[in-house]
Design a protein around this motif. Structure first.
Motif, PDB file in Angstrom:
ATOM      1  N   VAL A 113       0.741  -1.242  -0.084  1.00  0.00           N
ATOM      2  CA  VAL A 113       0.164   0.042   0.040  1.00  0.00           C
ATOM      3  C   VAL A 113       0.661   1.204   0.032  1.00  0.00           C
ATOM      4  N   ALA A 114       0.687   2.123  -0.793  1.00  0.00           N
ATOM      5  CA  ALA A 114       1.452   3.255  -0.719  1.00  0.00           C
ATOM      6  C   ALA A 114       0.710   4.592  -1.167  1.00  0.00           C
ATOM      7  N   ALA A 115       1.058   5.769  -0.617  1.00  0.00           N
ATOM      8  CA  ALA A 115       0.626   7.004  -0.746  1.00  0.00           C
ATOM      9  C   ALA A 115       1.686   7.972  -0.947  1.00  0.00           C
ATOM     10  N   SER A 116       1.259   9.209  -1.820  1.00  0.00           N
ATOM     11  CA  SER A 116       2.309   9.869  -2.101  1.00  0.00           C
ATOM     12  C   SER A 116       1.617  11.193  -2.378  1.00  0.00           C
ATOM     13  N   PHE A 117       2.406  12.542  -2.039  1.00  0.00           N
ATOM     14  CA  PHE A 117       2.007  13.681  -2.759  1.00  0.00           C
ATOM     15  C   PHE A 117       3.148  14.468  -3.394  1.00  0.00           C
ATOM     16  N   GLN A 118       2.579  15.380  -4.247  1.00  0.00           N
ATOM     17  CA  GLN A 118       3.408  16.217  -4.816  1.00  0.00           C
ATOM     18  C   GLN A 118       3.068  17.713  -4.836  1.00  0.00           C
ATOM     19  N   VAL A 119       3.787  18.752  -4.897  1.00  0.00           N
ATOM     20  CA  VAL A 119       3.461  20.252  -5.204  1.00  0.00           C
ATOM     21  C   VAL A 119       4.359  20.701  -6.017  1.00  0.00           C
ATOM     22  N   PHE A 120       3.949  21.615  -6.935  1.00  0.00           N
ATOM     23  CA  PHE A 120       4.607  22.131  -7.906  1.00  0.00           C
ATOM     24  C   PHE A 120       4.045  23.795  -8.076  1.00  0.00           C
ATOM     25  N   ASN A 147      -8.589  43.340 -29.164  1.00  0.00           N
ATOM     26  CA  ASN A 147      -8.842  43.514 -27.859  1.00  0.00           C
ATOM     27  C   ASN A 147      -8.231  42.594 -26.715  1.00  0.00           C
ATOM     28  N   PHE A 148      -7.068  42.955 -26.470  1.00  0.00           N
ATOM     29  CA  PHE A 148      -5.939  41.909 -25.778  1.00  0.00           C
ATOM     30  C   PHE A 148      -5.438  42.456 -24.277  1.00  0.00           C
ATOM     31  N   THR A 149      -5.715  41.993 -23.299  1.00  0.00           N
ATOM     32  CA  THR A 149      -4.773  42.215 -21.990  1.00  0.00           C
ATOM     33  C   THR A 149      -4.311  41.182 -21.698  1.00  0.00           C
ATOM     34  N   GLU A 150      -2.726  41.701 -21.122  1.00  0.00           N
ATOM     35  CA  GLU A 150      -1.837  40.540 -20.415  1.00  0.00           C
ATOM     36  C   GLU A 150      -2.310  40.024 -19.379  1.00  0.00           C
ATOM     37  N   PHE A 151      -1.990  38.777 -18.919  1.00  0.00           N
ATOM     38  CA  PHE A 151      -2.400  38.105 -17.828  1.00  0.00           C
ATOM     39  C   PHE A 151      -1.784  38.953 -16.623  1.00  0.00           C
ATOM     40  N   ASN A 152      -2.637  39.254 -15.503  1.00  0.00           N
ATOM     41  CA  ASN A 152      -1.999  39.664 -14.343  1.00  0.00           C
ATOM     42  C   ASN A 152      -1.499  38.732 -13.352  1.00  0.00           C
ATOM     43  N   ASP A 153      -2.017  37.391 -13.441  1.00  0.00           N
ATOM     44  CA  ASP A 153      -1.494  36.147 -12.540  1.00  0.00           C
ATOM     45  C   ASP A 153      -0.589  35.254 -13.711  1.00  0.00           C
ATOM     46  N   GLU A 154       0.603  35.189 -13.421  1.00  0.00           N
ATOM     47  CA  GLU A 154       1.774  34.459 -14.171  1.00  0.00           C
ATOM     48  C   GLU A 154       2.029  32.984 -13.331  1.00  0.00           C
ATOM     49  N   THR A 155       1.314  32.596 -12.372  1.00  0.00           N
ATOM     50  CA  THR A 155       1.743  31.508 -11.674  1.00  0.00           C
ATOM     51  C   THR A 155       0.716  30.363 -11.947  1.00  0.00           C
ATOM     52  N   ARG A 156       1.311  29.074 -11.814  1.00  0.00           N
ATOM     53  CA  ARG A 156       0.611  27.775 -11.809  1.00  0.00           C
ATOM     54  C   ARG A 156       1.022  26.996 -10.791  1.00  0.00           C
ATOM     55  N   ASN A 157      -0.019  26.620  -9.958  1.00  0.00           N
ATOM     56  CA  ASN A 157       0.343  25.707  -8.800  1.00  0.00           C
ATOM     57  C   ASN A 157      -0.357  24.498  -9.130  1.00  0.00           C
ATOM     58  N   SER A 158       0.179  23.435  -8.727  1.00  0.00           N
ATOM     59  CA  SER A 158      -0.294  22.197  -8.954  1.00  0.00           C
ATOM     60  C   SER A 158      -0.208  21.268  -7.595  1.00  0.00           C
ATOM     61  N   TYR A 159      -1.310  20.492  -7.288  1.00  0.00           N
ATOM     62  CA  TYR A 159      -1.071  19.523  -6.057  1.00  0.00           C
ATOM     63  C   TYR A 159      -1.750  18.407  -6.263  1.00  0.00           C
ATOM     64  N   SER A 160      -0.756  17.102  -5.993  1.00  0.00           N
ATOM     65  CA  SER A 160      -1.335  15.934  -6.139  1.00  0.00           C
ATOM     66  C   SER A 160      -1.289  15.067  -5.193  1.00  0.00           C
ATOM     67  N   LEU A 161      -2.230  14.073  -5.157  1.00  0.00           N
ATOM     68  CA  LEU A 161      -2.179  12.771  -4.341  1.00  0.00           C
ATOM     69  C   LEU A 161      -2.340  11.585  -4.818  1.00  0.00           C
ATOM     70  N   SER A 162      -1.520  10.607  -4.729  1.00  0.00           N
ATOM     71  CA  SER A 162      -1.443   9.415  -5.372  1.00  0.00           C
ATOM     72  C   SER A 162      -1.645   8.409  -4.440  1.00  0.00           C
ATOM     73  N   LEU A 185      -5.391  12.336  -7.615  1.00  0.00           N
ATOM     74  CA  LEU A 185      -6.247  13.554  -7.102  1.00  0.00           C
ATOM     75  C   LEU A 185      -5.330  14.769  -7.434  1.00  0.00           C
ATOM     76  N   VAL A 186      -5.590  15.412  -8.572  1.00  0.00           N
ATOM     77  CA  VAL A 186      -4.702  16.493  -9.058  1.00  0.00           C
ATOM     78  C   VAL A 186      -5.709  17.750  -9.153  1.00  0.00           C
ATOM     79  N   SER A 187      -5.115  18.889  -8.186  1.00  0.00           N
ATOM     80  CA  SER A 187      -5.731  19.915  -8.470  1.00  0.00           C
ATOM     81  C   SER A 187      -4.744  21.169  -8.965  1.00  0.00           C
ATOM     82  N   GLN A 188      -5.119  21.972  -9.989  1.00  0.00           N
ATOM     83  CA  GLN A 188      -4.224  23.017 -10.386  1.00  0.00           C
ATOM     84  C   GLN A 188      -4.859  24.502 -10.265  1.00  0.00           C
ATOM     85  N   LYS A 189      -4.092  25.341 -10.085  1.00  0.00           N
ATOM     86  CA  LYS A 189      -4.661  26.669  -9.857  1.00  0.00           C
ATOM     87  C   LYS A 189      -3.898  27.867 -10.499  1.00  0.00           C
ATOM     88  N   GLY A 190      -4.268  28.744 -11.103  1.00  0.00           N
ATOM     89  CA  GLY A 190      -3.597  29.995 -11.645  1.00  0.00           C
ATOM     90  C   GLY A 190      -3.714  29.843 -13.219  1.00  0.00           C
TER      91      GLY A 190
END
Length: 423
Positions: free
Chosen positions: A169-176, A206-221, A240-245
């Motif tokens: 049985v194995a469990a792991s997590f990663q954050v980027f 009609n173009f506006t540059e992005f004001n948030d340039e980050t991307r965060n990823s969280y995963s549980l395996s 289970l993978v969640s991404q934001k940004g």
């Protein structure tokens, strides 16, 4: 990043032995060095950089070295360092107006600065085994950099063995925690002007540059592996993978159906860049089943179901059949099938309208199916009779894989890996 996502897909074959034999983990007795090299080539006519139409020609050469060192009877330190150098006709068209003699077109490459780049990564990890060898703790870090993207990550895991190591049985997590250095299409940058622009009216997107340039990823395996009989070993897993940004790619153009078209030579100027939600949740669930047919043949099967909240569902099925030719050589024929539905926000060129909140013409998010087939050859010498300095040659792996997608993308990869062990 899609480049990276495809390269990792093709290198799947290298990981089969590790995953299928994970129940046999033990503390390392001596240092090991893995030398890995791959050459990847692809082509197609649906480049996301040019709004879903244009050359996807790309080559990538990747090399890395992985050093595993036993620190003591219970602990292992692993360091993975590598570089991936690529040349891309598609990304070169971030700026297709490079003053070269060729005609600006989405189907030909420019010679601009974005034509080629290199990604460098550094990935140390630490593993500790309990005295009874039934528990394994791990921790890792990750850093990578390329011209428009920087990534830093960390993670950890725990593995527990039961039933005389028949159950795992194995469990792991990663954050980027990642950050873009956006390279917007040249025509959308402040100050762009070119007297060659043709079209009805004035080009004024009609173009506006992005004001948030980050991307965060969280995963549980999570995974469970079980020896079911003398011949069968199976495992199930879930991520289970969640991404934001900023989850879109800042240099991928979009063309709207309700906006006038403007050109420089044969190259259509962007109406904007892809816009995607700032959140994404993914759930892959899968299983492996390995069957020992006889002393010469093993069947390794794999299935994965994928779903996310962007509307994509996918099915992956693969089969690898190692055939032992003799004590030292093994053949690895393999086949992989993949099918997915389209994301809710995918539109072919000029099918989206400017009033939409989210849109993309990246065919990686379209509906398609793909076939990957290949062959591998492994040389293994448990006595490490061949020597390089004080290290003995343990294995050589050579693999070739061909990949074809229903939207016309095709590619191939050659991979070579060698393992040396210390005296």
């Amino acid at each position: 990043m899609s480049v990276l996502l495809i390269v990792l897909l093709f290198n799947w074959g290298f990981s089969q032995d590790d995953n299928s034999n994970s129940y046999q983990k033990r503390v390392l007795e001596t240092s090991e060095i893995d030398l890995l090299f791959s050459f990847y080539n692809q082509d197609g006519e649906n480049a996301a950089v040019t709004g879903g139409e244009g050359t996807e020609e790309l080559t990538d050469a990747t090399s890395s070295i992985v050093v595993k060192m036993p620190l003591n009877p219970d602990d292992i330190l692993t360091v993975d360092v590598g570089i991936s150098a690529y040349s891309s006709a598609s990304s070169s068209n971030i700026d297709p107006f490079d003053k070269s003699s060729r005609l600006a077109s989405p189907f030909s490459a420019s010679s601009g600065a974005s034509q080629s780049d290199a990604l460098v990564h550094f990935n140390p990890s630490y593993e500790h085994s309990s005295e009874d060898r039934n528990s394994v703790y791990s921790a890792q870090a990750y850093v990578s950099s390329e011209y428009d993207y920087f990534s830093v990550g960390f993670g950890g895991g725990y593995t527990r063995f039961f039933n005389e190591k028949n159950t795992q049985v194995a469990a792991s997590f990663q954050v980027f925690l990642d950050k873009w250095n956006p390279q917007y299409p040249i025509e959308l940058r402040n100050g762009f002007f070119d007297t060659r622009i043709t079209g009805s009216g004035t080009y004024n997107p009609n173009f506006t540059e992005f004001n948030d340039e980050t991307r965060n990823s969280y995963s549980l395996s999570l995974s469970v592996s079980q020896i079911l009989s003398k011949r069968i070993q199976g495992s199930i897993f879930m991520d289970l993978v969640s991404q934001k940004g900023l989850l879109g790619t800042p240099h991928q153009r979009v063309y709207f159906g309700d906006v006038d078209d403007f050109f420089i030579e044969e190259f259509q100027l962007a109406d904007g860049v892809e816009q995607l939600p700032k959140n994404r949740f993914k759930i892959p669930i899968g299983a492996r089943l390995n069957y020992y047919l006889n002393d010469l043949v093993v069947l390794r099967s794999y299935y994965r179901y994928y779903s996310d909240d962007w509307g994509i569902t996918g099915h992956t099925a693969s089969l690898e059949v190692p055939v032992k030719l003799n004590d030292k050589f093994t053949l690895y024929p393999n086949y992989r099938f993949y099918q997915q539905t389209s994301a809710d926000y995918f539109y072919e060129k000029e099918m989206a309208v400017s009033s939409l909140d989210f849109y993309t013409s990246d065919y990686d998010l379209s509906a398609f199916n793909s076939h990957q087939y290949g062959m591998g050859l492994r040389y293994k010498d448990i006595f490490t009779s061949a020597k390089v300095f004080t290290f003995g040659l343990k294995t050589i792996d050579f693999r070739f894989n061909k990949y074809d997608r229903s939207d016309g993308l095709s590619s191939y990869i050659f991979s070579l890996g060698t393992t040396f062990v210390g005296d």
